[in-house]
Design an enzyme around this catalytic site. Sequence first.
Site, PDB file in Angstrom:
ATOM      1  N   ALA A  73     -40.630  30.866  20.071  1.00  0.00           N
ATOM      2  CA  ALA A  73     -39.692  29.771  19.796  1.00  0.00           C
ATOM      3  C   ALA A  73     -39.300  29.869  18.323  1.00  0.00           C
ATOM      4  CB  ALA A  73     -40.321  28.419  20.111  1.00  0.00           C
ATOM      5  N   CYS A 132     -30.275  30.363  25.027  1.00  0.00           N
ATOM      6  CA  CYS A 132     -31.492  30.366  24.208  1.00  0.00           C
ATOM      7  C   CYS A 132     -32.388  29.198  24.600  1.00  0.00           C
ATOM      8  CB  CYS A 132     -31.137  30.277  22.722  1.00  0.00           C
ATOM      9  SG  CYS A 132     -32.574  30.393  21.647  1.00  0.00           S
ATOM     10  N   GLY A 248     -35.884  42.698  30.472  1.00  0.00           N
ATOM     11  CA  GLY A 248     -36.968  41.806  30.863  1.00  0.00           C
ATOM     12  C   GLY A 248     -38.213  42.580  31.254  1.00  0.00           C
ATOM     13  N   THR A 271     -39.557  43.145  23.844  1.00  0.00           N
ATOM     14  CA  THR A 271     -40.993  42.940  23.677  1.00  0.00           C
ATOM     15  C   THR A 271     -41.756  44.253  23.793  1.00  0.00           C
ATOM     16  OG1 THR A 271     -40.743  40.716  24.609  1.00  0.00           O
ATOM     17  CG2 THR A 271     -42.972  41.607  24.521  1.00  0.00           C
TER      18      THR A 271
END
Length: 322
Positions: A73, A132, A248, A271
């Site tokens: 976040a 977002c 993803g 990621t």
Amino acid sequence: MIPPPRKALRKGSFNTPLVLLSGCVGFGEEYTRVAGFSNRDAGAICLKGTTGDARLGNPPHRVYETPDGMLNAIGLQNPGVGHVVDAILPTLDFSETRFIANVSGSTIEEYIAVTRRFDDSPIDAIEINISCPNVKEGGVAFGNDPDMSARVVEACRSVTSKPIITKLSPNQTDIAENARRCIEAGTDGFAVINTLTGMAVDVERREAVIGNNQGGLSGPAIKPIALLKVHQVHQVAGPHGIPIIGQGGVLNARDALEFLIAGASAVGVGTGLFYDPLCLPKILDGMSGYLDRHGIARISDLTGTLRLHGHISACDLPPVSD
């Protein structure tokens, strides 16, 4: 009338099918500090989300590791579009790869202002972030409403001639309908998906771990959802030749190939860089080996080749009457 995709986003226009995702590589400079890393391994780099004015972002904690993933976040911390265009873009080597701006905002007017500023810059394309999950205004509210999504895309389309990529949220009822509306509004491509909304709880303190209480979940845990969403969007976008950046949970070549087969034209890595900063050449080598083994000439020949089973699932059966 649905506009045709712009030439700059057609399949094969990137040097490689891999895209570094917004928020994971700063403004294109962070991973160049890692020995052995090269921006040339990426077909494009999406810069950090940029707003009209500078933002400090959310209070800590802003990142939390989860099983097979990461919750973040950050809150769109950035120095503002003026600084990005005037001070950061001139430092980027546009001969290495393509650079895509990520436009964010709290109002449609802010999206317009930031898009217009990037239109007068050397940036290659503009990604509209309407999804977002870790800001309290704009963001997810725009991305989960097809009407609002279309309004933002249409507004940005009116002030730029650069290719527009719309980043779609998985946190909505019908992503295919949202995609259809965005195509009608003038998008040239899609990024599918953004992170899923999630939370982490500190059981000892009995409080939310993330300072913003909720954040975006990324990493391998979301890959099955992302694959389905890419497939659903491809059913709408594919017939119009509109490409998708599938993303993803991509860590390796197999992951990347799954997204291409499901309907993506390029594959985003985000990621995965936290797991292995030097994963890009490994992914490319694995994809190349797959093409050789299967006698496939071009990576684009894989896009949307998924074979579906013809049987009816339990979810599709009509209710049983008495």
